[in-house]
Design a protein around this motif. Structure first.
Motif, PDB file in Angstrom:
ATOM      1  N   VAL A 103       0.856  -1.201   0.000  1.00 47.41           N
ATOM      2  CA  VAL A 103       0.000   0.000   0.000  1.00 47.41           C
ATOM      3  C   VAL A 103       0.886   1.243   0.000  1.00 47.41           C
ATOM      4  O   VAL A 103       1.701   1.437   0.903  1.00 47.41           O
ATOM      5  CB  VAL A 103      -0.920   0.026   1.243  1.00 47.41           C
TER       6      VAL A 103
ATOM      7  N   PRO B  50       0.779   5.392  -0.239  1.00 51.21           N
ATOM      8  CA  PRO B  50      -0.061   6.594  -0.266  1.00 51.21           C
ATOM      9  C   PRO B  50       0.054   7.303  -1.617  1.00 51.21           C
ATOM     10  O   PRO B  50       1.152   7.395  -2.182  1.00 51.21           O
ATOM     11  CB  PRO B  50       0.526   7.461   0.860  1.00 51.21           C
ATOM     12  N   LEU B  51      -1.076   7.791  -2.110  1.00 51.66           N
ATOM     13  CA  LEU B  51      -1.063   8.431  -3.434  1.00 51.66           C
ATOM     14  C   LEU B  51      -0.179   9.664  -3.457  1.00 51.66           C
ATOM     15  O   LEU B  51       0.404   9.998  -4.492  1.00 51.66           O
ATOM     16  CB  LEU B  51      -2.485   8.791  -3.873  1.00 51.66           C
ATOM     17  N   SER B  52      -0.057  10.320  -2.300  1.00 51.58           N
ATOM     18  CA  SER B  52       0.812  11.503  -2.249  1.00 51.58           C
ATOM     19  C   SER B  52       2.253  11.097  -2.536  1.00 51.58           C
ATOM     20  O   SER B  52       2.957  11.757  -3.314  1.00 51.58           O
ATOM     21  CB  SER B  52       0.715  12.167  -0.877  1.00 51.58           C
ATOM     22  N   ARG B  53       2.687   9.977  -1.946  1.00 54.35           N
ATOM     23  CA  ARG B  53       4.059   9.498  -2.142  1.00 54.35           C
ATOM     24  C   ARG B  53       4.274   9.063  -3.594  1.00 54.35           C
ATOM     25  O   ARG B  53       5.254   9.411  -4.231  1.00 54.35           O
ATOM     26  CB  ARG B  53       4.323   8.324  -1.185  1.00 54.35           C
TER      27      ARG B  53
ATOM     28  N   TRP C  82      -2.003  10.894  -9.780  1.00 48.94           N
ATOM     29  CA  TRP C  82      -2.975  10.658  -8.683  1.00 48.94           C
ATOM     30  C   TRP C  82      -4.278  10.121  -9.256  1.00 48.94           C
ATOM     31  O   TRP C  82      -4.838   9.146  -8.755  1.00 48.94           O
ATOM     32  CB  TRP C  82      -3.196  11.984  -7.940  1.00 48.94           C
TER      33      TRP C  82
ATOM     34  N   LYS D 102     -10.914   4.199  -0.497  1.00 52.71           N
ATOM     35  CA  LYS D 102      -9.797   3.567   0.231  1.00 52.71           C
ATOM     36  C   LYS D 102      -8.453   3.937  -0.420  1.00 52.71           C
ATOM     37  O   LYS D 102      -7.476   4.217   0.266  1.00 52.71           O
ATOM     38  CB  LYS D 102      -9.987   2.045   0.211  1.00 52.71           C
ATOM     39  N   SER D 103      -8.441   3.928  -1.758  1.00 50.08           N
ATOM     40  CA  SER D 103      -7.203   4.293  -2.452  1.00 50.08           C
ATOM     41  C   SER D 103      -6.839   5.741  -2.161  1.00 50.08           C
ATOM     42  O   SER D 103      -5.677   6.062  -1.921  1.00 50.08           O
ATOM     43  CB  SER D 103      -7.354   4.106  -3.966  1.00 50.08           C
TER      44      SER D 103
ATOM     45  N   THR E 197      -7.607   7.519   0.437  1.00 48.45           N
ATOM     46  CA  THR E 197      -7.250   7.807   1.819  1.00 48.45           C
ATOM     47  C   THR E 197      -6.051   6.995   2.311  1.00 48.45           C
ATOM     48  O   THR E 197      -5.213   7.529   3.031  1.00 48.45           O
ATOM     49  CB  THR E 197      -8.453   7.566   2.761  1.00 48.45           C
ATOM     50  N   SER E 198      -5.947   5.703   1.907  1.00 47.75           N
ATOM     51  CA  SER E 198      -4.785   4.960   2.415  1.00 47.75           C
ATOM     52  C   SER E 198      -3.731   4.699   1.339  1.00 47.75           C
ATOM     53  O   SER E 198      -2.548   4.629   1.648  1.00 47.75           O
ATOM     54  CB  SER E 198      -5.197   3.663   3.092  1.00 47.75           C
ATOM     55  N   GLY E 199      -4.131   4.585   0.091  1.00 45.78           N
ATOM     56  CA  GLY E 199      -3.124   4.427  -0.958  1.00 45.78           C
ATOM     57  C   GLY E 199      -3.474   3.371  -1.975  1.00 45.78           C
ATOM     58  O   GLY E 199      -4.462   2.653  -1.838  1.00 45.78           O
TER      59      GLY E 199
END
Ligand code: HEM
Length: 223
Positions: A42, A44-47, A71, A87-88, A90-92
């Motif tokens: 998992v 995070p989308l930010s990463r 993103w 879920k993607s 918020t958590s990745g």
């Protein structure tokens, strides 16, 4: 055309690399995972979008745009249902569960990687057959594909897939090879090309050229 496999142990990682799940079919993400830029599960989308933005070499608002697009792709990569998308977001994204997801074309792509993540040399040769001699700005000549040849390659992939090809595959493909050309390409304008040698290294060794990794933070700096 020979199609022998040249990397038969997808689970085994060469020295200094982390293993990558065969259920991650994206050559670019496989290299990010193998070299520790992002985790293999998992992320995070930010990463994830940060790494893609940095790898692109763009700065300012252009890099922001690359991150935004990455993103948008990653948020639907594990499923289109509202719960999964939430879920993607918020958590990745789950990078070892991309196979059979909405972005998987099930053989509608290059087929360089098969479903077990074995690399097929014959398919790299097929890619090269769409290329031509290109002038490396750093010196020398090598086989590469410009945007025009990448278009022809992608069109042939769709044709080869026959009735299995879905109407939206060409849209998905725009986020794959043309983006790789943008990030990895050498030269400018119409002459910009994707080096077949570097594509081979990416698929077989799960490695990006140093000029790209130089744009990324050192992997030990936390992922
Ligand atoms: C947003 C994050 C990304 C996700 C979730 C993702 C996911 C995927 C998936 C699931 C595939 C398999 C498609 C298939 O074979 O049917 C794929 C293929 C591919 N991806 Fe990505 N990808 C991402 C970012 C990127 C980036 C930034 C690049 C380029 C620098 C890239 C380059 C490619 C290429 C070239 C293929 C085609 C492989 C082939 O035809 O054999 N991807 N990606």
């Amino acid at each position: 055309m020979s199609d022998q496999r040249i990397a038969t142990a997808p689970g085994a990682a060469p020295a200094g690399q982390l293993p990558v799940s065969p259920n991650n079919p994206c050559p670019f993400l496989r290299a990010l995972v193998a070299n520790g830029y992002v985790g293999g599960h998992v992320v995070p989308l930010s990463r994830l979008s940060e790494m893609i933005g940095l790898a692109s070499g763009e700065t300012g608002s252009e890099q922001k745009e690359v991150r935004r697009k990455a993103w948008m792709v990653a948020v639907i990569a594990n499923g289109l249902g509202p719960l999964r998308v939430f879920k993607s977001a918020t958590s990745g994204a789950v990078l070892d569960e991309l196979r059979n997801g909405p972005l998987d074309k099930h053989g509608g792509g290059s087929r360089i990687l098969d479903a077990e993540a074995n690399v097929h040399e014959g398919q790299i040769e097929r890619l090269a057959s769409f290329g031509k001699d290109c002038k490396d700005p750093a010196g020398g000549i090598e086989i590469g594909l410009t945007a025009k040849e990448i278009e022809a390659f992608m069109a042939d992939n769709i044709k080869r897939d026959g009735d299995a090809a879905r109407w939206y595959f060409p849209i998905l493909m725009k986020g794959e090879w043309p983006v790789l050309l943008k990030i990895l390409g050498k030269g400018e304008g119409e002459a910009r090309y994707l080096s077949v040698a570097e594509v081979r290294t990416l698929f077989v060794e799960r490695r990006l050229p140093e000029r790209i990794t130089a744009r990324l933070p050192k992997p030990a700096a936390g992922r």
